[in-house]
Design a protein around this motif. Structure first.
Motif, PDB file in Angstrom:
ATOM      1  N   GLY A 280       0.791  -1.220   0.000  1.00 31.02           N
ATOM      2  CA  GLY A 280       0.000   0.000   0.000  1.00 31.02           C
ATOM      3  C   GLY A 280       0.825   1.273   0.000  1.00 31.02           C
ATOM      4  O   GLY A 280       0.340   2.313   0.424  1.00 31.02           O
ATOM      5  N   ALA A 281       2.095   1.200  -0.409  1.00 32.08           N
ATOM      6  CA  ALA A 281       2.896   2.420  -0.484  1.00 32.08           C
ATOM      7  C   ALA A 281       3.916   2.245  -1.601  1.00 32.08           C
ATOM      8  O   ALA A 281       4.278   1.129  -1.944  1.00 32.08           O
ATOM      9  CB  ALA A 281       3.597   2.686   0.839  1.00 32.08           C
ATOM     10  N   ARG A 282       4.355   3.353  -2.132  1.00 26.06           N
ATOM     11  CA  ARG A 282       5.332   3.298  -3.225  1.00 26.06           C
ATOM     12  C   ARG A 282       6.537   4.163  -2.873  1.00 26.06           C
ATOM     13  O   ARG A 282       6.395   5.187  -2.204  1.00 26.06           O
ATOM     14  CB  ARG A 282       4.695   3.811  -4.527  1.00 26.06           C
ATOM     15  N   PRO A 283       7.728   3.762  -3.340  1.00 27.80           N
ATOM     16  CA  PRO A 283       8.923   4.541  -2.991  1.00 27.80           C
ATOM     17  C   PRO A 283       8.968   5.913  -3.665  1.00 27.80           C
ATOM     18  O   PRO A 283       8.404   6.106  -4.733  1.00 27.80           O
ATOM     19  CB  PRO A 283      10.076   3.667  -3.457  1.00 27.80           C
ATOM     20  N   PHE A 284       9.685   6.759  -2.993  1.00 32.97           N
ATOM     21  CA  PHE A 284       9.825   8.144  -3.390  1.00 32.97           C
ATOM     22  C   PHE A 284      11.322   8.388  -3.334  1.00 32.97           C
ATOM     23  O   PHE A 284      11.935   8.198  -2.293  1.00 32.97           O
ATOM     24  CB  PHE A 284       9.086   8.955  -2.318  1.00 32.97           C
ATOM     25  N   MET A 285      11.944   8.737  -4.434  1.00 36.98           N
ATOM     26  CA  MET A 285      13.410   8.718  -4.462  1.00 36.98           C
ATOM     27  C   MET A 285      13.992  10.069  -4.863  1.00 36.98           C
ATOM     28  O   MET A 285      13.536  10.672  -5.838  1.00 36.98           O
ATOM     29  CB  MET A 285      13.849   7.640  -5.458  1.00 36.98           C
ATOM     30  N   PRO A 286      14.997  10.553  -4.129  1.00 34.80           N
ATOM     31  CA  PRO A 286      15.616  11.830  -4.505  1.00 34.80           C
ATOM     32  C   PRO A 286      16.271  11.752  -5.883  1.00 34.80           C
ATOM     33  O   PRO A 286      16.863  10.729  -6.233  1.00 34.80           O
ATOM     34  CB  PRO A 286      16.680  12.055  -3.423  1.00 34.80           C
ATOM     35  N   VAL A 287      16.140  12.823  -6.639  1.00 41.73           N
ATOM     36  CA  VAL A 287      16.739  12.873  -7.972  1.00 41.73           C
ATOM     37  C   VAL A 287      17.776  13.986  -7.982  1.00 41.73           C
ATOM     38  O   VAL A 287      17.500  15.102  -7.537  1.00 41.73           O
ATOM     39  CB  VAL A 287      15.669  13.149  -9.044  1.00 41.73           C
ATOM     40  N   LEU A 288      18.979  13.652  -8.439  1.00 39.46           N
ATOM     41  CA  LEU A 288      20.042  14.657  -8.508  1.00 39.46           C
ATOM     42  C   LEU A 288      20.348  14.950  -9.955  1.00 39.46           C
ATOM     43  O   LEU A 288      20.199  14.101 -10.840  1.00 39.46           O
ATOM     44  CB  LEU A 288      21.312  14.147  -7.822  1.00 39.46           C
ATOM     45  N   GLN A 289      20.771  16.160 -10.194  1.00 40.46           N
ATOM     46  CA  GLN A 289      21.174  16.525 -11.538  1.00 40.46           C
ATOM     47  C   GLN A 289      22.513  17.243 -11.458  1.00 40.46           C
ATOM     48  O   GLN A 289      22.730  18.062 -10.543  1.00 40.46           O
ATOM     49  CB  GLN A 289      20.125  17.452 -12.146  1.00 40.46           C
ATOM     50  N   ILE A 290      23.408  16.892 -12.376  1.00 42.91           N
ATOM     51  CA  ILE A 290      24.722  17.539 -12.349  1.00 42.91           C
ATOM     52  C   ILE A 290      24.628  18.831 -13.153  1.00 42.91           C
ATOM     53  O   ILE A 290      24.198  18.829 -14.301  1.00 42.91           O
ATOM     54  CB  ILE A 290      25.796  16.607 -12.929  1.00 42.91           C
ATOM     55  N   GLU A 291      24.973  19.909 -12.502  1.00 42.32           N
ATOM     56  CA  GLU A 291      24.885  21.194 -13.185  1.00 42.32           C
ATOM     57  C   GLU A 291      26.165  21.967 -12.991  1.00 42.32           C
ATOM     58  O   GLU A 291      26.832  21.860 -11.970  1.00 42.32           O
ATOM     59  CB  GLU A 291      23.706  22.002 -12.632  1.00 42.32           C
ATOM     60  N   ASN A 292      26.490  22.771 -13.971  1.00 44.46           N
ATOM     61  CA  ASN A 292      27.674  23.617 -13.846  1.00 44.46           C
ATOM     62  C   ASN A 292      27.315  24.864 -13.063  1.00 44.46           C
ATOM     63  O   ASN A 292      26.381  25.582 -13.405  1.00 44.46           O
ATOM     64  CB  ASN A 292      28.190  24.004 -15.233  1.00 44.46           C
ATOM     65  N   VAL A 293      28.041  25.090 -12.005  1.00 50.66           N
ATOM     66  CA  VAL A 293      27.761  26.244 -11.156  1.00 50.66           C
ATOM     67  C   VAL A 293      29.021  27.090 -11.104  1.00 50.66           C
ATOM     68  O   VAL A 293      30.132  26.564 -10.994  1.00 50.66           O
ATOM     69  CB  VAL A 293      27.369  25.786  -9.731  1.00 50.66           C
ATOM     70  N   LYS A 294      28.816  28.406 -11.204  1.00 50.47           N
ATOM     71  CA  LYS A 294      29.983  29.284 -11.098  1.00 50.47           C
ATOM     72  C   LYS A 294      30.230  29.550  -9.625  1.00 50.47           C
ATOM     73  O   LYS A 294      29.483  30.261  -8.962  1.00 50.47           O
ATOM     74  CB  LYS A 294      29.715  30.582 -11.850  1.00 50.47           C
ATOM     75  N   LEU A 295      31.274  28.910  -9.097  1.00 47.24           N
ATOM     76  CA  LEU A 295      31.533  29.017  -7.666  1.00 47.24           C
ATOM     77  C   LEU A 295      32.518  30.128  -7.350  1.00 47.24           C
ATOM     78  O   LEU A 295      32.554  30.645  -6.258  1.00 47.24           O
ATOM     79  CB  LEU A 295      32.074  27.687  -7.131  1.00 47.24           C
ATOM     80  N   SER A 296      33.356  30.453  -8.317  1.00 47.74           N
ATOM     81  CA  SER A 296      34.290  31.552  -8.085  1.00 47.74           C
ATOM     82  C   SER A 296      34.534  32.233  -9.428  1.00 47.74           C
ATOM     83  O   SER A 296      34.053  31.773 -10.458  1.00 47.74           O
ATOM     84  CB  SER A 296      35.598  31.028  -7.498  1.00 47.74           C
TER      85      SER A 296
END
Lengths: 384, 482
Positions: free
Chosen positions: A185-201
Motif C-alpha cells: 500500500g505504499a510506493r517509494p519516493f526517491m531523490p533525484v540529482l542533476q549535475i549542473e555547472n555552477v559558477k563558484l568563483s
C-alpha cells in the motif's frame, strides 16, 4: 584444580594465537566505499562504480590541492557482486561497503533495465547497513556523479547525504526504500540529482550535483514522474517524512509575499464520513513562524494575524491538493494511503491491492490543513 | 630459665646472658639507705627516662620508701602493694615474662630477696605524629590518619565511638616480631560467626614476622588465587569507624598505618569517603561517572581493538576514516600496538612510584615527550592508541582505593588478549568469565557482588545512588534499636 584450569586456558590461547586462528583485519587493510554508482551497460550487463576514500588524504587540506581525497573504480558485470569482485581484484585492500552513504542509479538504468534486479542484493547481503540513501542521477551517468568534487565536503556523496539531512529530509534511507517497496500500500519516493555547472568563483565554474526533485516509482520500480522542487516538499510532508520546510505565499492580493518556516510537520489520514474508503481526507499539521514580510502591514495586530493564518492555510491547501492530483494521475501511491486503507478496511483492501497503482487514481483525496501561526517574528509593525 | 630467684646476682647473670650482645640494654643497680639492693633493667631509647627518674629513682633514693596511709616497712612490702606512682605495673613471676616486657619497652625492677620482678610500663619511643593520610585524601572530613603505633590508632577509633560496645581484642602474632594485632568490632552489630572465624584464623597464623597488615590479609583471605581483594585496607580512622558501625570488623596491626576491614564487597572499592561528606545529589553524579570510568578502565583497550579490527562497521563513518588515517603508517597490528603501550604505561606508572623525588621531572619528560610525542611522530604508534591508553589510565585513578583498581589492571590484559583473538565474541567471553568468578566469590560469608547478586533491596540504597542519611534504613537503624 587451579593448575589444570590455568593450563587449559594457556594452551587454548597458545593454540589460537600461534595457528593464526584470528580473522582480524586492520583498518589500513580496508578500502572504505562511500558511494556506489550503478550505470547501464550493453548486453544485459551493469556497470558498477565504487567511490573509495583515501584515508591519508582526507584530513590534510594542503594535500588536497591537485589530488582529490578519493578515487573511483568501475567494472562491468552480470550483477553487482560480479562487478564488485572485478574491482576487488584490482584493489590492494579489502572493499568494505558498510560505511556507504549513497547508492546512485542513473536515469538511463531506470529506463533501460530493471531496478528490481538490484533490489535483491540490497536486502540479501548483510554488509549493507541500509542507512545509505538511494538516489537517481538525472541526465548524466551515475559514475560521473561519484567523480565530482565538492567545494566544502571532501566527497560529493557525503555532500549529498548531508544536504538531505540538513534540509529535513531524513527518511530516504535504503531501509525506508526497502519497506516501501515491500509493502503493497505504499510506493517509494526517491531523490533525484542533476549535475549542473555552477559558477563558484570568478576563475572557473565547476559541476555540482544538485537536488532536482523526487522521482515517483511504481510497483515495478519504474519512474512514473518526477516532482520538481516547488512541489516535492509538499509531497514529502504529505507522506509523513519531512520534519521542517519553508513556505512562501502571496499576500495582499498578490502584491506582496510572506515567508514562513514550518516545523513539526505531521499528517493524519481519515476516510470521509468514517466509513467510505474511496473518499479520503488527508490532514496536514504544522506550526508556522513568520520570517519575512514584504508588505507594510502590522502583523502584531490580532486581526492581521488571524487573516495571515487563514491565508496560509488556504494557500498551502491549494498547493498540496494540486500536488496530490498530479501524483494521482501518475498512479503510484507515494503517500502510503493504501497502507491506511489496508489497516482500516482489510476486506475492502483485498480486492484493491493487486492493482493499486491503477486503483489509486480513482480514490478521491481531499487535503485539509491545520497550520498554527506560532510567531510573527521579533518585530511586529514594519519600521516607518 | 624459668622462675625469678631471690638472689639479685643470679637474676642479673641470667638476664645478662639473655641479653648478650645487645648493646642497647642498660643495667642499673643501686643500694637504698636501708642497704636493699635494687636492679633496673631497660632498653635505651624505649623508655621514658624522665618518668623513671622522677617516679622511681628520685623518691627511692632521696625520700626513702613512699609512705601512704599505712607505713611501709620494707621494699618487699612496697612491692607487694605495687606502690609506685605509675599506672601500669605488672608483677612478673617468671623470667620469660620479664624479658618479654623489657623487650616491649617496660622497665624491669628487681629487688634483693624478692622472688618476683616488677615491670613498669614506661614505654616512650619516638613515633610519627598524626598526619593527613596521603593515599586516601579527601576534600572534606577528618584530616587524621593512622600512624604506626597501634595504641594511638585504637585511641583514634575509641575517640570516635564513645560506647562500651566497641570491643578491641588483642592478639600477638609472629614468632620473632611478636606483633600486636587488635581485632575491633561493635558488639551486637558485627556478625558473631564472622568474628569466630576471624579469631580462629588469627590464632592459626604461623609466621616469623608481621611487617605489615598485608601479611595478615593474605593469611585471612579465603580465595587466595582470586585477583579481587576480599579485605579492604585503609589509613583513615573515619572509614574504620563507619565500617564498624556497619557491622564490619577491623584489624589493626602494630607497625603499620593500614588497618584492615572485612568483609567487603565489590562495590565498597568504588566508594570514597567523600561520597558521604558531599551533598548526595552531587555524589550520585560522581558515582555514575565513577562506574562508567571503572568500566572504561578495564574494557576500553579491548573494545578499541575489537571494534577497529573485527567490527569496523560499528564505528561511525567519520570516526572510522579518522582512525584509518591515523593508522596508515603503523607497522604493528592494533593488538600488538595496544599491548606495547599498555606495558609502557604500566611501566611508567610503576617507575613513578619508585623514582626518587628529585628525578621525578625527568621521568615525566621521558614519558610525555619521548613515548607520547616521538612515537606518534615516528609513526610507530598511532594517535588513537595513545588516547585510549591515557583515558584508560585516568579512568583507573577514578577508583578511589588503589588496591581496588589493581584487579582491573589485570583484567585489562586478559580482555585485550581475548578480544584480540576473537573480537566481540572474545570480549563477551572474557566478561562472562569475570562475572562468573565475581558471582561465586565470597568475602567472609558475604557474596562479593551483594547487594546486586544476590539482590537485597534494603542495602541497595548506598550503591550507585547514595540516599541521604535520613532515608537510609539499613544497618544503622537496626543497631540503634538494640
Amino acid at each position: 584444580m587451579m593448575r589444570t584450569v590455568f593450563l587449559a586456558f594457556f594452551s587454548v590461547g597458545l593454540v589460537l594465537s600461534t595457528s593464526g586462528c584470528t580473522d582480524f583485519v586492520e583498518l589500513n587493510q580496508l578500502a572504505f566505499i562511500i558511494g556506489t554508482a550503478i550505470d547501464y551497460a550493453e548486453n544485459g550487463q551493469i556497470e558498477v562504480s565504487q567511490q573509495i576514500v583515501i584515508p591519508s588524504k582526507k584530513e590534510d587540506p594542503s594535500k588536497r590541492e591537485g589530488s582529490s581525497s578519493f578515487f573511483v573504480m568501475s567494472a562491468k558485470g552480470k550483477d553487482v557482486f560480479q562487478a564488485t569482485q572485478k574491482i576487488q581484484l584490482r584493489m590492494s585492500r579489502k572493499l568494505m561497503a558498510n560505511h556507504r552513504m549513497i547508492i546512485a542509479i542513473s536515469e538511463e538504468y531506470f529506463k533501460k533495465d530493471d531496478v528490481r534486479k538490484l533490489f535483491d542484493k540490497l536486502i540479501r547481503d548483510p554488509a549493507n547497513n541500509l542507512r545509505d540513501t538511494i538516489v537517481m542521477i538525472k541526465g548524466g551517468s551515475a559514475k560521473e556523479f561519484l567523480m565530482l568534487n565538492h567545494p566544502i565536503e571532501p566527497l560529493s556523496t557525503i555532500a549529498v547525504g548531508k544536504e538531505l539531512q540538513i534540509n529535513g529530509m531524513r527518511s530516504f534511507s535504503s531501509r525506508q526504500f526497502v519497506i516501501e517497496t515491500l509493502t503493497k500500500g505504499a510506493r517509494p519516493f526517491m531523490p533525484v540529482l542533476q549535475i549542473e555547472n555552477v559558477k563558484l568563483s570568478k576563475e572557473h565554474d565547476s559541476p555540482v550535483a544538485e537536488l532536482h526533485g523526487f522521482a515517483v516509482l511504481d510497483h515495478h520500480l519504474k519512474v512514473k514522474g518526477i516532482l520538481g522542487l516547488p512541489e516535492a516538499p509538499g509531497a514529502i510532508w504529505m507522506s509523513g517524512k519531512g520534519s521542517s520546510q519553508g513556505a512562501t505565499i502571496p499576500w495582499n492580493n498578490n502584491k506582496d509575499v510572506v515567508s514562513f518556516r514550518l516545523t513539526r510537520l505531521q499528517r493524519q489520514m481519515t476516510s470521509a464520513n468514517g466509513h467510505d474508503p474511496k473518499h479520503m481526507v488527508l490532514t496536514v499539521k504544522a506550526q508556522a513562524y513568520l520570517l519575512e514580510n514584504t508588505s507594510q502591514q502590522d502583523m502584531s495586530e490580532v486581526e492581521n494575524m488571524m487573516e495571515l493564518q487563514k491565508c496560509l492555510n488556504k494557500q498551502i491547501q491549494k498547493e498540496l491538493q494540486s500536488t496530490i492530483e498530479k501524483v494521482q494521475q501518475w498512479g503510484p501511491d507515494v503517500f502510503g494511503i493504501g497502507e491506511y486503507l489496508h489497516h482500516n478496511y482489510p476486506y475492502w483492501w483485498k480486492s484493491q491491492r493487486d492493482d493499486w497503482d491503477d486503483k489509486f487514481k480513482r480514490i478521491e483525496v481531499t487535503v485539509k490543513t491545520d497550520i498554527i501561526l506560532r510567531s510573527i517574528g521579533v518585530s511586529g509593525a514594519p519600521v516607518k | 630459665m624459668n622462675t625469678i630467684s631471690t638472689s639479685i646476682e643470679v637474676n642479673e647473670a641470667s638476664l645478662r646472658k639473655e641479653f648478650d650482645h645487645c648493646s642497647d640494654i642498660v643495667f642499673r643497680s643501686f643500694r637504698l639507705r636501708d642497704q636493699t639492693l635494687l636492679l633496673l633493667v631497660y632498653f635505651d631509647g624505649m623508655t621514658r627516662l624522665q618518668s623513671v627518674e622522677d617516679n622511681i629513682l628520685k623518691p627511692l633514693l632521696f625520700s626513702g620508701l613512699p609512705q601512704g596511709i599505712d607505713r611501709i616497712q620494707s621494699l618487699g612490702e612496697m612491692f607487694g602493694r605495687e606502690w609506685l606512682p605509675l599506672t601500669d605495673i605488672k608483677k612478673d613471676k617468671s623470667l620469660e615474662d620479664l624479658v618479654h616486657h623489657i623487650l616491649q619497652g617496660s622497665l624491669g625492677i628487681l629487688v634483693e630477696g624478692e622472688a618476683s620482678a616488677l615491670s613498669v610500663q614506661v614505654q616512650g619511643y619516638k613515633t610519627r605524629s598524626i598526619e593527613e593520610p596521603k593515599k586516601e585524601s579527601t576534600l572534606r572530613g577528618s584530616k587524621e590518619g593512622f600512624v604506626e603505633d597501634i595504641h594511638t590508632n585504637v585511641s583514634l577509633i575509641r575517640r570516635r565511638i564513645i560506647h562500651p560496645h566497641l570491643k578491641t581484642d588483642s592478639f600477638t602474632i609472629g614468632t620473632y616480631t611478636q606483633t600486636e594485632v587488635i581485632l575491633a568490632y561493635m558488639q551486637g552489630l558485627a556478625d558473631e560467626k564472622v568474628l569466630a572465624e576471624v579469631r580462629k584464623k588469627l590464632e592459626k597464623i604461623e609466621i616469623d614476622g608481621i611487617i605489615d597488615s598485608a601479611y595478615i590479609e593474605e593469611w585471612l583471605e579465603e580465595s587466595s588465587f582470586s585477583i579481587f581483594p576480599q579485605i579492604q585496607n585503609t589509613e583513615r580512622p573515619d572509614i574504620v569507624t563507619a565500617s564498624l558501625l556497619e557491622g564490619k570488623i577491623a584489624l589493626l596491626t602494630n607497625g603499620t598505618p593500614f588497618a584492615l576491614i572485612l568483609p567487603v564487597t565489590f562495590w565498597s572499592g568504588l566508594q570514597s569517603a567523600d561520597d558521604y561528606f558531599e551533598r548526595f545529589i552531587f555524589v550520585i553524579l560522581i558515582r555514575f561517572i565513577r562506574f562508567l570510568m571503572t568500566f572504561i578502565s578495564f574494557s576500553l583497550p579491548a573494545l578499541y581493538v575489537s571494534l577497529s579490527t573485527f567490527h569496523p562497521e560499528m564505528i561511525p563513518r567519520t570516526l572510522t576514516i579518522s582512525i584509518a588515517t591515523a593508522r596508515e603508517q603503523s607497522p604493528f597490528p592494533t593488538v600488538i600496538e595496544m599491548l606495547l603501550m599498555m606495558i609502557i604505561f604500566d611501566g611508567l606508572q610503576e617507575a613513578g612510584v619508585h623514582i626518587p623525588n628529585q628525578l621525578g621531572p625527568v621521568m615525566s619528560i621521558i614519558g610525555a615527550l619521548i613515548i607520547g610525542q616521538a612515537a606518534v611522530e615516528a609513526g610507530i604508534i598511532s594517535t588513537p592508541i595513545i588516547i585510549v591508553i591515557s583515558l584508560t589510565g585516568i579512568a583507573a585513578y577514578m577508583i578511589p582505593r588503589y588496591s581496588a583498581a589493581l584487579p582491573f589492571r589485570i583484567i585489562r590484559y586478559l580482555l585485550l588478549f581475548t578480544s584480540g583473538l576473537l573480537g566481540f565474541v572474545g570480549f563477551a567471553f572474557g566478561m562472562i568469565f569475570m562475572l562468573i568468578h565475581l558471582v561465586s566469590l565470597e568475602s567472609f560469608g558475604t557474596p562479593y557482588l551483594s547487594p546486586i547478586a544476590p539482590f537485597d533491596g534494603t542495602r541497595i540504597k548506598d550503591l550507585i545512588i547514595r540516599y541521604p542519611f535520613w532515608m537510609k534504613n539499613g544497618r544503622n537503624k537496626k543497631g540503634r534499636q538494640q
